[in-house]
Design a protein around this motif. Structure first.
Motif, PDB file in Angstrom:
ATOM      1  N   LYS A  92       0.820  -1.211   0.000  1.00  0.00           N
ATOM      2  CA  LYS A  92       0.000   0.000   0.000  1.00  0.00           C
ATOM      3  C   LYS A  92       0.856   1.265   0.000  1.00  0.00           C
ATOM      4  N   SER A  93       2.013   1.171   0.639  1.00  0.00           N
ATOM      5  CA  SER A  93       2.873   2.358   0.725  1.00  0.00           C
ATOM      6  C   SER A  93       3.715   2.559  -0.528  1.00  0.00           C
ATOM      7  N   LYS A  94       4.123   1.467  -1.164  1.00  0.00           N
ATOM      8  CA  LYS A  94       5.023   1.570  -2.317  1.00  0.00           C
ATOM      9  C   LYS A  94       4.292   1.545  -3.658  1.00  0.00           C
ATOM     10  N   GLU A  99      -5.670  -0.998  -6.035  1.00  0.00           N
ATOM     11  CA  GLU A  99      -7.040  -0.838  -5.542  1.00  0.00           C
ATOM     12  C   GLU A  99      -7.653  -2.183  -5.160  1.00  0.00           C
ATOM     13  N   GLY A 100      -8.599  -2.126  -4.218  1.00  0.00           N
ATOM     14  CA  GLY A 100      -9.405  -3.288  -3.867  1.00  0.00           C
ATOM     15  C   GLY A 100      -8.671  -4.308  -3.027  1.00  0.00           C
ATOM     16  N   PRO A 101      -9.363  -5.385  -2.674  1.00  0.00           N
ATOM     17  CA  PRO A 101      -8.731  -6.457  -1.911  1.00  0.00           C
ATOM     18  C   PRO A 101      -7.631  -7.126  -2.733  1.00  0.00           C
ATOM     19  N   ILE A 102      -6.638  -7.639  -2.041  1.00  0.00           N
ATOM     20  CA  ILE A 102      -5.488  -8.254  -2.698  1.00  0.00           C
ATOM     21  C   ILE A 102      -5.570  -9.767  -2.554  1.00  0.00           C
ATOM     22  N   SER A 103      -5.474 -10.472  -3.680  1.00  0.00           N
ATOM     23  CA  SER A 103      -5.438 -11.936  -3.668  1.00  0.00           C
ATOM     24  C   SER A 103      -3.989 -12.374  -3.810  1.00  0.00           C
ATOM     25  N   THR A 119      -2.884 -10.320  -6.987  1.00  0.00           N
ATOM     26  CA  THR A 119      -3.964  -9.813  -7.824  1.00  0.00           C
ATOM     27  C   THR A 119      -4.802  -8.805  -7.065  1.00  0.00           C
ATOM     28  N   ALA A 120      -4.945  -7.610  -7.619  1.00  0.00           N
ATOM     29  CA  ALA A 120      -5.804  -6.568  -7.068  1.00  0.00           C
ATOM     30  C   ALA A 120      -6.873  -6.231  -8.099  1.00  0.00           C
ATOM     31  N   ALA A 121      -7.741  -5.306  -7.760  1.00  0.00           N
ATOM     32  CA  ALA A 121      -8.826  -4.950  -8.674  1.00  0.00           C
ATOM     33  C   ALA A 121      -8.291  -4.356  -9.970  1.00  0.00           C
ATOM     34  N   ASN A 122      -7.162  -3.656  -9.891  1.00  0.00           N
ATOM     35  CA  ASN A 122      -6.651  -2.941 -11.058  1.00  0.00           C
ATOM     36  C   ASN A 122      -5.239  -3.345 -11.466  1.00  0.00           C
ATOM     37  N   ARG A 123      -4.638  -4.308 -10.776  1.00  0.00           N
ATOM     38  CA  ARG A 123      -3.264  -4.714 -11.104  1.00  0.00           C
ATOM     39  C   ARG A 123      -3.119  -6.219 -10.953  1.00  0.00           C
TER      40      ARG A 123
END
Length: 419
Positions: A92-94, A99-103, A119-123
């Motif tokens: 989250k800092s770097k 965005e969103g929850p991280i898998s 895996t995130a909502a946008n990455r």
């Protein structure tokens, strides 16, 4: 499940593990509706894989921790070996735009660098870290992987885009890096089943063109000074593999001994120094999802500076190996399949690389010596119960067989694809 297996195959670093490489190739073919590999070794290992994985293949298990990271355990995953809350805070800092929850999903099952899909909502990212515990000083150098991929981003060699490197062990217990996840296809079977002849030819020529691009890179201009020693590549490599053979030897292999005696006396004059991938083969390339072109080169852990012809000969060993010799294409009707002959492939590489230097019997002998020592080590570990493959008899023939291919090279026998 098909997607899990395919993606795991793309990013598994432990390609040296015959068990997972063979099993994943076989299973992906079945699940994707393709013809399974013909290699009997792959079939036997895949059957064992099915037996091991069957109880866990019904549904991936997910759980969400207090920090909002979804832990997904696929059929290939192991327990996470780091503090997920620390990773979440770091991410989250770097990477503030995530965005969103991280898998977080562990992929692969080998003994090399632990690798995770993030895996995130946008990455969609990939995390690779050095293993915990005691390791050899020069092994698992994730910093070198990150360095060369970051440098090659300034060239025309396709590599996964890197995101960041963290040398601090306080975050995850060991250094690690993040890179972007590249969509595409991996071809583990060099005969490329279910492809048209035109597609097979285009795939092989794209591989040759990509290798030539790598060897044309001016490594000084992209900041790789000191990445390796520019002189004495083969002397160092032969010494290294001789020590490896002495350390792993559990039986006699006269052909390996002959190769290790012959090679130091027949090192050709030094040609130009380039980046050497060290494991440049079809299974370490990601191809475009629909087009026959390479979109990323993987598995840079053996990369250094040295002779480009080491890569070229290694890349061409498949033409000289039978299908039962680790999936070679020797004996196949390559003309009907559309696969270029070895000479056609080499001529295309030479044209793309704009070089007058050509592979010789020495370079093939060196490549097969490496293969033979690797498989003798795998066979020894399997027989000792320390390898993933439990059927040592399926592996025992590879060390002698591939060493014999090296002897064929130094005897400079006329090569026939049908012998």
């Amino acid at each position: 499940m098909t997607q899990i297996l395919l993606e795991s195959r793309i990013w598994t670093i432990e390609y040296k593990s015959v068990f997972f490489l063979a099993a994943l190739a076989f299973l992906n073919a079945i699940l994707c509706g393709q013809k399974p590999p013909k290699c009997s070794l792959q079939r036997s290992l895949a059957i064992e894989a099915l037996d091991r994985w069957a109880p866990r293949r019904q549904r991936p298990q997910k759980s969400e921790n207090a920090q909002g990271i979804v832990m997904q355990e696929s059929s290939l995953s192991n327990s996470v070996d780091f503090d997920v809350s620390a990773f979440n805070a770091f991410l989250k800092s770097k990477v503030p735009d995530i965005e969103g929850p991280i898998s977080l999903e562990r992929i692969g099952g080998g003994q090399s660098n632990p690798t995770y899909f993030v895996t995130a909502a946008n990455r969609q990212l990939v995390l690779r870290k050095k293993p915990t515990g005691k390791v050899l000083p020069s092994a698992h150098a994730v910093d070198r992987e990150y360095r060369i991929m970051t440098a090659l981003a300034h060239s025309d060699v396709p590599v996964p885009p890197t995101v960041l490197f963290c040398p601090d062990s306080d975050v995850l217990g060991t250094p690690f890096y993040l890179m972007e996840r590249v969509p595409g296809r991996i071809f583990a079977d060099c005969s490329l089943p279910d492809m048209s002849p035109d597609e097979r030819r285009a795939i092989y020529l794209s591989m040759a063109e990509t290798m030539a691009k790598l060897h044309r890179v001016d490594w000084r201009k992209i900041g790789l000074e000191g990445y390796g020693k520019p002189d004495g590549y083969f002397e160092r490599q032969i010494s290294r593999w001789e020590k490896q053979w002495a350390a792993s030897k559990t039986r006699e292999n006269p052909d390996i001994d002959l190769l290790l005696n012959w090679l130091p006396l027949n090192i050709p004059p030094e040609e130009n120094t380039t980046i050497v991938h060290g494991d440049f083969r079809l299974g370490n390339l990601i191809f475009h999802p629909t087009e026959p072109r390479v979109v990323a080169v993987l598995d840079w852990e053996l990369s250094t500076l040295g002779s480009p012809l080491a890569d070229v000969a290694y890349n061409c060993t498949n033409w000289r190996m039978l299908p039962e010799e680790y999936g070679g294409i020797r004996g196949l009707d390559t003309r009907t399949l559309g696969i270029p002959t070895e000479n056609e492939y080499l001529d295309y590489y030479y044209t793309c690389s704009n070089t007058n230097n050509q592979v010789s019997p020495f370079h093939f002998a060196f490549s097969f010596m490496r293969w033979a020592v690797i498989f003798e080590g795998i066979s020894a570990r399997a027989k000792g119960g320390n390898a993933n493959a439990s059927n040592a008899e399926d592996l025992e023939h590879l060390g002698p067989a591939l060493a014999h291919r090296g002897i064929e090279a130094i005897q400079d026998r006329p090569f026939s694809a049908h012998r």
